[in-house]
Design a protein around this motif. Structure first.
Motif, PDB file in Angstrom:
ATOM      1  N   THR A   2       0.687  -1.165   0.089  1.00 26.94           N
ATOM      2  CA  THR A   2      -0.079  -0.076  -0.132  1.00 26.94           C
ATOM      3  C   THR A   2       0.982   1.200  -0.022  1.00 26.94           C
ATOM      4  O   THR A   2       1.940   1.419   0.833  1.00 26.94           O
ATOM      5  CB  THR A   2      -0.716   0.056   1.181  1.00 26.94           C
ATOM      6  N   SER A   3       0.683   2.195  -0.711  1.00 27.42           N
ATOM      7  CA  SER A   3       1.276   3.396  -0.870  1.00 27.42           C
ATOM      8  C   SER A   3       1.016   4.184   0.304  1.00 27.42           C
ATOM      9  O   SER A   3      -0.134   4.212   0.999  1.00 27.42           O
ATOM     10  CB  SER A   3       1.186   4.278  -2.216  1.00 27.42           C
ATOM     11  N   ARG A   4       1.642   5.320   0.594  1.00 23.75           N
ATOM     12  CA  ARG A   4       1.770   6.073   1.515  1.00 23.75           C
ATOM     13  C   ARG A   4       0.229   7.182   1.317  1.00 23.75           C
ATOM     14  O   ARG A   4      -0.487   7.379   2.330  1.00 23.75           O
ATOM     15  CB  ARG A   4       2.695   7.019   1.914  1.00 23.75           C
ATOM     16  N   ILE A   5      -0.075   7.310   0.139  1.00 24.43           N
ATOM     17  CA  ILE A   5      -1.141   8.084  -0.329  1.00 24.43           C
ATOM     18  C   ILE A   5      -2.225   7.352   0.046  1.00 24.43           C
ATOM     19  O   ILE A   5      -3.379   7.682   0.653  1.00 24.43           O
ATOM     20  CB  ILE A   5      -1.109   8.693  -1.852  1.00 24.43           C
ATOM     21  N   GLU A   6      -2.576   5.931  -0.518  1.00 26.13           N
ATOM     22  CA  GLU A   6      -3.513   5.171  -0.083  1.00 26.13           C
ATOM     23  C   GLU A   6      -3.857   4.953   1.390  1.00 26.13           C
ATOM     24  O   GLU A   6      -4.814   4.869   1.959  1.00 26.13           O
ATOM     25  CB  GLU A   6      -3.350   3.618  -0.685  1.00 26.13           C
ATOM     26  N   GLN A  66       0.781   2.122   8.243  1.00 27.72           N
ATOM     27  CA  GLN A  66       1.480   1.988   7.020  1.00 27.72           C
ATOM     28  C   GLN A  66       1.742   3.407   6.800  1.00 27.72           C
ATOM     29  O   GLN A  66       2.164   3.519   5.418  1.00 27.72           O
ATOM     30  CB  GLN A  66       0.454   1.431   5.984  1.00 27.72           C
ATOM     31  N   ALA A  71       2.886  11.191   4.116  1.00 29.43           N
ATOM     32  CA  ALA A  71       2.788  11.399   2.680  1.00 29.43           C
ATOM     33  C   ALA A  71       3.377  12.747   2.460  1.00 29.43           C
ATOM     34  O   ALA A  71       2.716  13.727   2.909  1.00 29.43           O
ATOM     35  CB  ALA A  71       1.409  11.248   2.071  1.00 29.43           C
TER      36      ALA A  71
END
Length: 163
Positions: A2-6, A66, A71
Motif C-alpha cells: 500500500t502506498s502512503r497516499i492510499e 502503514q 505522505a
C-alpha cells in the motif's frame, strides 16, 4: 504494498466512518435495544453503527501502521468528505417532501460526484440504476413504509390540486 497516499486515504476514511458510527450510536442510545429474539427499534441502528465504528477504527489503525500521515507533497482536501456529508444531509432533507426515489437519486448522484473526476454522465447513470434497484429492494421487497414520491412532488406533478 500500500502506498502512503492510499494509507492516508484509509486513515481519513476511517476517521469519517468512526465519527459517523459514533453519531449513529448516540442517536440510537435513547431507543430500546431489545434482544436478538425480540429486536427493539434501536437494535439495527446500534448494530450497524457499532460495525461502522469498528470498521472506521480498523481503517484508522491500518492507515497509521502503514505511514499514512507521512505522505509528502500531498495536501488533504476536505472537498470529498464534505460532499459525501452533503449527499447524506440532502437525502434526509428531501425524503419527506419529495419521496424516496428523488432523495435516493440525489444521494447517489451527489455522492458519486465526490470522486472529483468530473464524470457527471456516469454519476447520472449510476444514480438512475441504483435508485431503481434500491426502490425494488426497500419499497417492494422489504416493504418499507416510505412513499415513492412525497406530497410536494405529487402536488407539483398533478398541477397543484393537492390539499
Amino acid at each position: 504494498m500500500t502506498s502512503r497516499i492510499e494509507a492516508r486515504k484509509d486513515f481519513f476514511a476511517g476517521l469519517f466512518f468512526t465519527a459517523l458510527g459514533l453519531l449513529g450510536l448516540a442517536g440510537a442510545a435513547d431507543l430500546e435495544f431489545g434482544s436478538l429474539g425480540a429486536m427493539g427499534p434501536g437494535f439495527f441502528p446500534a448494530v450497524v453503527s457499532g460495525l461502522l465504528t469498528l470498521t472506521g477504527l480498523l481503517l484508522v489503525l491500518r492507515g497509521l501502521l502503514q505511514g499514512g500521515l507521512r505522505a509528502k507533497g500531498e495536501s488533504f482536501s476536505p472537498g470529498a468528505p464534505l460532499l459525501l456529508l452533503t449527499a447524506l444531509i440532502l437525502f434526509a432533507l428531501l425524503l419527506e417532501p419529495l419521496g424516496f426515489l428523488p432523495a435516493a437519486f440525489t444521494l447517489v448522484f451527489v455522492g458519486r460526484l465526490a470522486a472529483g473526476d468530473g464524470r457527471w454522465i456516469e454519476a447520472l447513470f449510476l444514480a438512475l440504476i441504483l435508485t431503481a434497484l434500491s426502490g425494488v429492494l426497500f419499497l417492494w421487497w422489504l416493504e418499507m413504509p416510505v412513499p415513492l414520491f412525497g406530497d410536494v412532488l405529487t402536488d407539483f406533478l398533478s398541477g397543484g390540486e393537492g390539499a
